[in-house]
Design a protein around this motif. Structure first.
Motif, PDB file in Angstrom:
ATOM      1  N   TYR A 183       0.826  -1.206   0.000  1.00  0.00           N
ATOM      2  CA  TYR A 183       0.000   0.000   0.000  1.00  0.00           C
ATOM      3  C   TYR A 183       0.865   1.264   0.000  1.00  0.00           C
ATOM      4  O   TYR A 183       1.854   1.357   0.717  1.00  0.00           O
ATOM      5  CB  TYR A 183      -0.921   0.016   1.212  1.00  0.00           C
ATOM      6  N   GLY A 184       0.478   2.222  -0.830  1.00  0.00           N
ATOM      7  CA  GLY A 184       1.174   3.502  -0.889  1.00  0.00           C
ATOM      8  C   GLY A 184       2.393   3.517  -1.773  1.00  0.00           C
ATOM      9  O   GLY A 184       2.999   4.575  -1.976  1.00  0.00           O
ATOM     10  N   GLU A 185       2.780   2.359  -2.340  1.00  0.00           N
ATOM     11  CA  GLU A 185       4.008   2.317  -3.142  1.00  0.00           C
ATOM     12  C   GLU A 185       3.899   3.162  -4.397  1.00  0.00           C
ATOM     13  O   GLU A 185       4.879   3.789  -4.819  1.00  0.00           O
ATOM     14  CB  GLU A 185       4.398   0.878  -3.485  1.00  0.00           C
ATOM     15  N   ASP A 186       2.697   3.224  -5.008  1.00  0.00           N
ATOM     16  CA  ASP A 186       2.550   4.020  -6.218  1.00  0.00           C
ATOM     17  C   ASP A 186       2.601   5.515  -5.915  1.00  0.00           C
ATOM     18  O   ASP A 186       3.195   6.293  -6.676  1.00  0.00           O
ATOM     19  CB  ASP A 186       1.260   3.656  -6.961  1.00  0.00           C
ATOM     20  N   MET A 228      -6.465   6.594   2.546  1.00  0.00           N
ATOM     21  CA  MET A 228      -5.604   6.867   3.696  1.00  0.00           C
ATOM     22  C   MET A 228      -4.139   6.696   3.336  1.00  0.00           C
ATOM     23  O   MET A 228      -3.289   7.501   3.753  1.00  0.00           O
ATOM     24  CB  MET A 228      -5.981   5.946   4.853  1.00  0.00           C
ATOM     25  N   ASN A 229      -3.821   5.666   2.569  1.00  0.00           N
ATOM     26  CA  ASN A 229      -2.427   5.459   2.188  1.00  0.00           C
ATOM     27  C   ASN A 229      -1.934   6.532   1.229  1.00  0.00           C
ATOM     28  O   ASN A 229      -0.753   6.902   1.256  1.00  0.00           O
ATOM     29  CB  ASN A 229      -2.251   4.067   1.580  1.00  0.00           C
ATOM     30  N   PHE A 230      -2.823   7.049   0.367  1.00  0.00           N
ATOM     31  CA  PHE A 230      -2.458   8.157  -0.525  1.00  0.00           C
ATOM     32  C   PHE A 230      -2.037   9.381   0.288  1.00  0.00           C
ATOM     33  O   PHE A 230      -0.983   9.983   0.043  1.00  0.00           O
ATOM     34  CB  PHE A 230      -3.641   8.499  -1.440  1.00  0.00           C
ATOM     35  N   PHE A 231      -2.843   9.751   1.279  1.00  0.00           N
ATOM     36  CA  PHE A 231      -2.524  10.931   2.070  1.00  0.00           C
ATOM     37  C   PHE A 231      -1.339  10.689   3.008  1.00  0.00           C
ATOM     38  O   PHE A 231      -0.517  11.583   3.217  1.00  0.00           O
ATOM     39  CB  PHE A 231      -3.758  11.400   2.855  1.00  0.00           C
TER      40      PHE A 231
END
Length: 250
Positions: A183-186, A228-231
């Motif tokens: 999660y959030g790697e991109d 949430m992972n984006f922010f």
């Protein structure tokens, strides 16, 4: 080599062949020579099934092994093995449509500053209403990205599994942050690339991807988790979710 396709794969024997065949067909459709102007690299990421054999069964595919399980680890192993000017990251359950490569080449030819390009997913194996929700989510995500990027001057947006980067830009990034194993790697990749050049998300570059995670965990649960992972990745420089569930075809 003009473009390298990197396909990370963990236990994807059931879905990887259609993904690779679509890539191979798209390379041929635009007139590139596989093995000379384009290459397809599958990163066998600690698979315990027949993913490696399924990938090698598709003519022209090269397989490299990454025993450390994790999406970021697999992507970077693919980067290190790739030789193309452009590196396309396509997930093993994702199928690119005809015209996808035309759009990629057109976008990068238009702008020397462009270092990252991405588009949305259209999910298969789900009810139609799921894609309506996903389409709305992408547009809200784009608005959040636009606000962050143009008002706050921070962040960028990529869809992991459907994005292309310039090799020259990747060489400037240094080592990956291995905390972003899934999660959030991109978002982390997008933010780092944005410091080197332009990162663009366009609805002109869709790809079809399995909706198994949406079905398995729920559309709104996944939407909230990705939000949430984006922010967290944008503002706190770390993932909100550090563990993930592997959902594979039977």
């Amino acid at each position: 080599m003009r473009i390298s396709f990197v396909v990370p794969a963990y236990n994807e024997q059931a879905l990887i062949a259609p993904s690779l065949i679509a890539i191979r067909d798209e390379i041929a459709r635009v007139g590139l020579k596989l093995g000379e102007e384009a290459e397809i690299i599958v990163v066998n990421n600690a698979s315990t099934d027949d993913t490696r054999a399924a990938a090698l069964a598709v003519a022209g595919v090269r397989v490299v092994d990454e025993p450390r399980k994790g999406l970021v680890q697999a992507r970077w192993t693919g980067f290190e093995s790739a030789t193309g000017e452009l590196i396309a990251n396509i997930d093993a359950d994702t199928v690119i449509p005809p015209g996808w490569l035309d759009e990629v080449l057109r976008q990068f030819a238009r702008s020397d500053a462009l270092v990252g390009l991405s588009g949305p997913y259209v999910y298969y194996g789900v009810p139609r209403k799921v894609n309506w929700v996903a389409a709305a989510y992408y547009r809200l995500a784009w608005l959040a990205y636009a606000f962050n990027h143009y008002i706050l001057n921070i962040g960028a947006m990529l869809q992991g599994g459907n994005f292309v980067v310039k090799r020259a830009a990747m060489l400037k990034l240094g080592n990956p942050d291995l905390r972003f194993s899934f999660y959030g790697e991109d978002t982390d990749m997008a933010n780092r690339l944005a410091k080197v050049g332009t990162v663009k998300f366009t609805f002109r570059l869709p790809a079809r991807s399995s909706g198994r995670r949406l079905v398995g965990e729920g559309v709104f649960t996944i939407g909230l988790r990705y939000t949430m992972n984006f922010f967290w990745a944008t503002f706190r420089k770390k993932p909100f979710t550090e563990e993930w569930q592997d959902i594979r075809e039977a």
